[in-house]
Scaffold this motif. Structure first.
Motif, PDB file in Angstrom:
ATOM      1  N   VAL A  45      21.815  21.577 -22.459  1.00 16.19           N
ATOM      2  CA  VAL A  45      22.689  20.456 -22.145  1.00 16.19           C
ATOM      3  C   VAL A  45      22.584  20.124 -20.658  1.00 16.19           C
ATOM      4  O   VAL A  45      22.577  21.016 -19.812  1.00 16.19           O
ATOM      5  CB  VAL A  45      24.161  20.769 -22.503  1.00 16.19           C
ATOM      6  CG1 VAL A  45      25.046  19.551 -22.275  1.00 16.19           C
ATOM      7  CG2 VAL A  45      24.268  21.231 -23.959  1.00 16.19           C
ATOM      8  N   HIS A  46      22.493  18.825 -20.368  1.00 19.93           N
ATOM      9  CA  HIS A  46      22.403  18.340 -18.991  1.00 19.93           C
ATOM     10  C   HIS A  46      23.487  17.291 -18.754  1.00 19.93           C
ATOM     11  O   HIS A  46      23.894  16.588 -19.684  1.00 19.93           O
ATOM     12  CB  HIS A  46      21.048  17.670 -18.745  1.00 19.93           C
ATOM     13  CG  HIS A  46      19.896  18.604 -18.730  1.00 19.93           C
ATOM     14  ND1 HIS A  46      19.228  18.943 -17.577  1.00 19.93           N
ATOM     15  CD2 HIS A  46      19.281  19.293 -19.725  1.00 19.93           C
ATOM     16  CE1 HIS A  46      18.247  19.790 -17.859  1.00 19.93           C
ATOM     17  NE2 HIS A  46      18.263  20.013 -19.165  1.00 19.93           N
ATOM     18  N   PHE A  47      23.926  17.158 -17.512  1.00 20.82           N
ATOM     19  CA  PHE A  47      24.681  15.972 -17.130  1.00 20.82           C
ATOM     20  C   PHE A  47      23.700  14.802 -17.085  1.00 20.82           C
ATOM     21  O   PHE A  47      22.506  14.992 -16.824  1.00 20.82           O
ATOM     22  CB  PHE A  47      25.349  16.167 -15.771  1.00 20.82           C
ATOM     23  CG  PHE A  47      26.607  16.984 -15.827  1.00 20.82           C
ATOM     24  CD1 PHE A  47      27.847  16.376 -15.935  1.00 20.82           C
ATOM     25  CD2 PHE A  47      26.556  18.375 -15.792  1.00 20.82           C
ATOM     26  CE1 PHE A  47      29.007  17.119 -16.007  1.00 20.82           C
ATOM     27  CE2 PHE A  47      27.705  19.140 -15.859  1.00 20.82           C
ATOM     28  CZ  PHE A  47      28.944  18.513 -15.966  1.00 20.82           C
ATOM     29  N   PRO A  48      24.170  13.580 -17.334  1.00 24.08           N
ATOM     30  CA  PRO A  48      23.238  12.447 -17.382  1.00 24.08           C
ATOM     31  C   PRO A  48      22.843  11.883 -16.020  1.00 24.08           C
ATOM     32  O   PRO A  48      21.951  11.046 -15.945  1.00 24.08           O
ATOM     33  CB  PRO A  48      24.011  11.399 -18.198  1.00 24.08           C
ATOM     34  CG  PRO A  48      25.439  11.736 -17.992  1.00 24.08           C
ATOM     35  CD  PRO A  48      25.508  13.222 -17.835  1.00 24.08           C
ATOM     36  N   PHE A  71      19.731  10.384 -17.623  1.00 22.95           N
ATOM     37  CA  PHE A  71      19.024  11.356 -18.448  1.00 22.95           C
ATOM     38  C   PHE A  71      19.785  11.666 -19.741  1.00 22.95           C
ATOM     39  O   PHE A  71      21.022  11.579 -19.786  1.00 22.95           O
ATOM     40  CB  PHE A  71      18.830  12.660 -17.660  1.00 22.95           C
ATOM     41  CG  PHE A  71      18.130  12.469 -16.346  1.00 22.95           C
ATOM     42  CD1 PHE A  71      16.744  12.417 -16.281  1.00 22.95           C
ATOM     43  CD2 PHE A  71      18.855  12.316 -15.173  1.00 22.95           C
ATOM     44  CE1 PHE A  71      16.093  12.232 -15.069  1.00 22.95           C
ATOM     45  CE2 PHE A  71      18.217  12.130 -13.958  1.00 22.95           C
ATOM     46  CZ  PHE A  71      16.835  12.088 -13.906  1.00 22.95           C
ATOM     47  N   ALA A  72      19.053  12.058 -20.767  1.00 21.10           N
ATOM     48  CA  ALA A  72      19.678  12.483 -22.028  1.00 21.10           C
ATOM     49  C   ALA A  72      20.439  13.784 -21.805  1.00 21.10           C
ATOM     50  O   ALA A  72      19.921  14.712 -21.180  1.00 21.10           O
ATOM     51  CB  ALA A  72      18.606  12.676 -23.102  1.00 21.10           C
ATOM     52  N   GLY A 126      17.523  16.269 -20.831  1.00 18.05           N
ATOM     53  CA  GLY A 126      17.026  15.895 -19.516  1.00 18.05           C
ATOM     54  C   GLY A 126      15.952  14.838 -19.513  1.00 18.05           C
ATOM     55  O   GLY A 126      15.457  14.459 -18.441  1.00 18.05           O
ATOM     56  N   ASP A 127      15.566  14.313 -20.684  1.00 19.78           N
ATOM     57  CA  ASP A 127      14.588  13.221 -20.718  1.00 19.78           C
ATOM     58  C   ASP A 127      15.157  11.974 -20.036  1.00 19.78           C
ATOM     59  O   ASP A 127      16.347  11.669 -20.162  1.00 19.78           O
ATOM     60  CB  ASP A 127      14.231  12.854 -22.163  1.00 19.78           C
ATOM     61  CG  ASP A 127      13.111  13.699 -22.736  1.00 19.78           C
ATOM     62  OD1 ASP A 127      12.586  14.567 -22.022  1.00 19.78           O
ATOM     63  OD2 ASP A 127      12.768  13.486 -23.917  1.00 19.78           O
ATOM     64  N   ALA A 161      26.542  22.693 -19.462  1.00 17.29           N
ATOM     65  CA  ALA A 161      25.638  21.670 -18.908  1.00 17.29           C
ATOM     66  C   ALA A 161      25.246  21.988 -17.474  1.00 17.29           C
ATOM     67  O   ALA A 161      26.032  22.537 -16.692  1.00 17.29           O
ATOM     68  CB  ALA A 161      26.303  20.299 -18.974  1.00 17.29           C
ATOM     69  N   VAL A 162      24.014  21.599 -17.138  1.00 14.78           N
ATOM     70  CA  VAL A 162      23.506  21.724 -15.778  1.00 14.78           C
ATOM     71  C   VAL A 162      23.106  20.332 -15.288  1.00 14.78           C
ATOM     72  O   VAL A 162      22.922  19.410 -16.067  1.00 14.78           O
ATOM     73  CB  VAL A 162      22.279  22.662 -15.718  1.00 14.78           C
ATOM     74  CG1 VAL A 162      22.673  24.069 -16.171  1.00 14.78           C
ATOM     75  CG2 VAL A 162      21.139  22.139 -16.576  1.00 14.78           C
TER      76      VAL A 162
END
Length: 202
Positions: free
Chosen positions: A29-32, A67-68, A125-126, A197-198
Motif C-alpha cells: 500500500v502506498h499514499f497516492p 500513484f495507485a 505505486g504505479d 502505507a508508505v
C-alpha cells in the motif's frame, strides 16, 4: 508509459500477486502523493456545499505525479469534467483482503492525460496521472488531489440522492441521511495508515 504499465502487469502476474489480469490482490500500500498535507479533511462539514466532505483534499502542485495506492483494476477514466467539479478523475477498484474498495483520484490534469486506461491492472505505486493546473479542473481552488476511498466494488449506475455515487460531498435528500452517505466512505488517512502505507519513492 504504456510499456511500463505492461511491465507492471507482467510483474504482478509473475509474482502471484493476482490470479488473473482482473483479480489482483493488494499486497502493498502506498499514499497516492509523495507528500501528504491536508487542505480539507474527510468528514468535514462544508458550509458552502451543505454537506460532509467525502474524501481528503491534499495539497499539491500542478503536474505532480499521482500513484495507485495498491494493486487494482482501473474502472473509470473521465477527462471531460463529466463528473462535475473534478476535472480529470480516475476510479480504481482495489481489493484489500476480504474487502473491496474503490479509490477516487480527483482533480487530475486533463491536458497531460493519464498513464492508465480502463480495465488496466495496476500495481502499488504505479503512476496513474498528474495533478491539474489551476485552469483545468473547473474551480477557483488551488491545485490539489481529492482522494476518497468508497466502500465496495465500483458501481457505474447507482445513485444516491439522484446523483452519481462518487460525488465529493453528501447531499440533502430522502434516500439517505448525510451521516449514512458519509458512512459509505473510509477516512483515507486512517485507512492507508492502518494498511501500512508508505510514501512513493522519488
Amino acid at each position: 508509459m504504456r510499456a511500463a504499465n505492461a511491465l507492471s502487469v507482467a510483474l504482478l502476474l509473475a509474482s502471484g500477486a493476482c490470479t488473473t489480469a482482473t483479480e489482483p490482490v493488494a499486497d502493498a500500500v502506498h499514499f497516492p502523493l509523495r507528500t501528504w498535507v491536508l487542505a480539507q479533511d474527510f468528514g468535514a462539514w462544508n458550509t458552502s456545499r451543505d454537506g460532509y466532505h467525502l474524501a481528503e483534499d491534499v495539497m499539491a502542485e500542478g503536474g505532480d505525479s499521482v500513484f495507485a495506492i495498491a494493486a487494482g483494476v482501473v474502472r473509470a477514466v473521465i477527462l471531460n469534467n463529466e463528473a462535475r467539479g473534478y476535472g480529470g478523475i480516475v476510479l480504481i477498484e482495489h481489493p484489500f483482503g476480504g474487502e473491496t474498495v474503490t479509490g477516487l483520484y480527483g482533480h487530475l490534469s486533463t491536458r497531460r492525460g493519464t498513464a492508465v486506461d480502463v480495465d488496466q491492472v495496476v500495481a502499488p505505486g504505479d503512476l496513474v496521472a498528474f495533478i491539474a493546473d489551476d485552469d483545468e479542473d473547473g474551480g477557483t481552488w488551488r491545485p490539489h488531489l481529492h482522494f476518497g476511498i468508497r466502500e465496495g466494488a465500483y458501481d457505474r449506475e447507482s445513485r444516491i440522492c439522484g446523483v452519481w455515487l462518487y460525488v465529493g460531498y453528501t447531499r440533502d435528500c430522502l434516500d439517505a441521511t448525510h451521516d449514512q452517505q458519509r458512512d459509505q466512505w473510509h477516512d483515507p488517512s486512517d485507512f492507508l495508515t492502518a494498511s501500512g502505507a508508505v510514501m512513493p519513492g522519488p
